[in-house]
Scaffold this motif. Structure first.
Motif, mmCIF file in Angstrom:
data_model
loop_
_atom_site.group_PDB
_atom_site.id
_atom_site.type_symbol
_atom_site.label_atom_id
_atom_site.label_comp_id
_atom_site.label_asym_id
_atom_site.label_seq_id
_atom_site.Cartn_x
_atom_site.Cartn_y
_atom_site.Cartn_z
ATOM 1 N N HIS A 238 1.181 -1.600 -0.215
ATOM 2 C CA HIS A 238 -0.080 -0.305 -0.525
ATOM 3 C C HIS A 238 0.535 0.982 0.272
ATOM 4 C CE1 HIS A 238 -3.780 2.133 0.436
ATOM 5 N NE2 HIS A 238 -3.024 3.165 2.075
ATOM 6 N N ARG A 239 0.694 1.931 -0.468
ATOM 7 C CA ARG A 239 1.544 3.036 -0.849
ATOM 8 C C ARG A 239 0.559 4.399 -0.415
ATOM 9 N NH1 ARG A 239 6.518 4.592 -4.403
ATOM 10 N NH2 ARG A 239 6.421 7.148 -5.576
ATOM 11 N N LEU A 240 1.449 5.331 0.429
ATOM 12 C CA LEU A 240 0.554 6.634 0.936
ATOM 13 C C LEU A 240 0.477 7.413 0.241
ATOM 14 C CD1 LEU A 240 0.550 4.163 3.043
ATOM 15 C CD2 LEU A 240 -0.532 6.012 4.313
ATOM 16 N N ASP A 241 0.143 8.374 0.043
ATOM 17 C CA ASP A 241 0.899 9.670 -0.694
ATOM 18 C C ASP A 241 0.538 11.011 0.407
ATOM 19 O OD1 ASP A 241 -1.618 10.215 -0.963
ATOM 20 O OD2 ASP A 241 -2.722 10.564 -2.818
ATOM 21 N N LEU A 242 0.434 12.036 0.222
ATOM 22 C CA LEU A 242 0.784 12.799 0.802
ATOM 23 C C LEU A 242 -1.007 13.112 1.448
ATOM 24 C CD1 LEU A 242 1.650 14.644 2.486
ATOM 25 C CD2 LEU A 242 1.424 16.991 1.109
ATOM 26 N N ALA A 243 -1.961 13.263 1.012
ATOM 27 C CA ALA A 243 -2.994 13.482 1.305
ATOM 28 C C ALA A 243 -3.391 12.021 1.845
ATOM 29 C CB ALA A 243 -4.429 13.387 0.253
ATOM 30 N N GLU A 244 -3.372 11.271 1.938
ATOM 31 C CA GLU A 244 -3.090 10.036 3.012
ATOM 32 C C GLU A 244 -2.847 10.187 4.019
ATOM 33 O OE1 GLU A 244 -4.506 5.271 2.623
ATOM 34 O OE2 GLU A 244 -3.580 5.403 1.025
ATOM 35 N N ILE A 245 -1.306 10.787 4.588
ATOM 36 C CA ILE A 245 -1.241 10.713 5.206
ATOM 37 C C ILE A 245 -0.806 11.922 6.276
ATOM 38 C CG2 ILE A 245 2.192 11.123 5.900
ATOM 39 C CD1 ILE A 245 3.359 9.611 3.336
ATOM 40 N N GLU A 246 -1.844 13.059 5.810
ATOM 41 C CA GLU A 246 -1.899 13.973 6.554
ATOM 42 C C GLU A 246 -3.054 13.650 7.094
ATOM 43 O OE1 GLU A 246 -0.213 17.988 4.135
ATOM 44 O OE2 GLU A 246 -1.838 16.727 3.651
ATOM 45 N N ALA A 247 -3.928 12.657 6.510
ATOM 46 C CA ALA A 247 -5.460 12.346 6.772
ATOM 47 C C ALA A 247 -4.925 11.128 7.851
ATOM 48 C CB ALA A 247 -6.584 11.383 5.982
ATOM 49 N N LEU A 248 -3.894 10.544 8.216
ATOM 50 C CA LEU A 248 -3.603 10.041 8.905
ATOM 51 C C LEU A 248 -3.585 10.689 10.107
ATOM 52 C CD1 LEU A 248 -1.915 6.604 7.388
ATOM 53 C CD2 LEU A 248 -3.919 6.600 8.108
ATOM 54 N N ALA A 249 -2.389 11.570 10.027
ATOM 55 C CA ALA A 249 -1.484 12.227 10.825
ATOM 56 C C ALA A 249 -3.307 13.121 11.965
ATOM 57 C CB ALA A 249 -0.739 13.211 10.613
ATOM 58 N N ALA A 250 -3.961 13.577 11.252
ATOM 59 C CA ALA A 250 -4.734 14.059 11.930
ATOM 60 C C ALA A 250 -6.223 13.298 12.670
ATOM 61 C CB ALA A 250 -5.820 14.971 10.378
ATOM 62 N N ARG A 251 -6.244 12.178 12.718
ATOM 63 C CA ARG A 251 -6.874 10.998 13.284
ATOM 64 C C ARG A 251 -6.925 11.153 14.652
ATOM 65 N NH1 ARG A 251 -9.127 5.981 10.184
ATOM 66 N NH2 ARG A 251 -8.701 4.939 12.616
ATOM 67 N N ASP A 252 -7.653 10.923 15.394
ATOM 68 C CA ASP A 252 -7.262 10.536 17.375
ATOM 69 C C ASP A 252 -7.113 9.351 17.322
ATOM 70 O OD1 ASP A 252 -9.680 12.962 16.930
ATOM 71 O OD2 ASP A 252 -11.394 11.865 16.663
#
Length: 91
Positions: free
Chosen positions: A73-87
């Motif tokens: 699974h390759r995570l681009d910036l949008a997915e990385i930022e979404a993961l970082a924003a998770r509670d």
């Protein structure tokens, strides 16, 4: 988000939620992938560590990187930022 089963006919391998302790590597977004992609990782660790590392880069630099998680699974910036924003992000 889990690795592929590690055994033939693996049972009980899917876990709900984000598996922050899965293996991951930071790669250059422009590394071309290909047959030797496994040797192109810039840094490796857990998914949580790699998300935190990319988010520690200056915002203008973050788009130069992707995270490749175990299981292809390759995570681009949008997915990385979404993961970082998770509670539940442990970073």
């Amino acid at each position: 988000m889990t690795d592929h089963p590690s055994t033939f006919k693996g049972e009980d391998t899917h876990r709900e939620g984000v598996q922050w302790d899965d293996r991951a590597e930071i790669h250059s977004a422009e590394d071309g992938q290909g047959i030797l992609d496994g040797g192109k990782g810039l840094r490796g660790g857990t998914l949580a560590q790699m998300v935190a590392q990319v988010m520690a880069y200056p915002p203008a630099e973050r788009g130069r990187f992707v995270i490749q998680k175990a299981g292809d699974h390759r995570l681009d910036l949008a997915e990385i930022e979404a993961l970082a924003a998770r509670d539940d992000f442990p970073g």
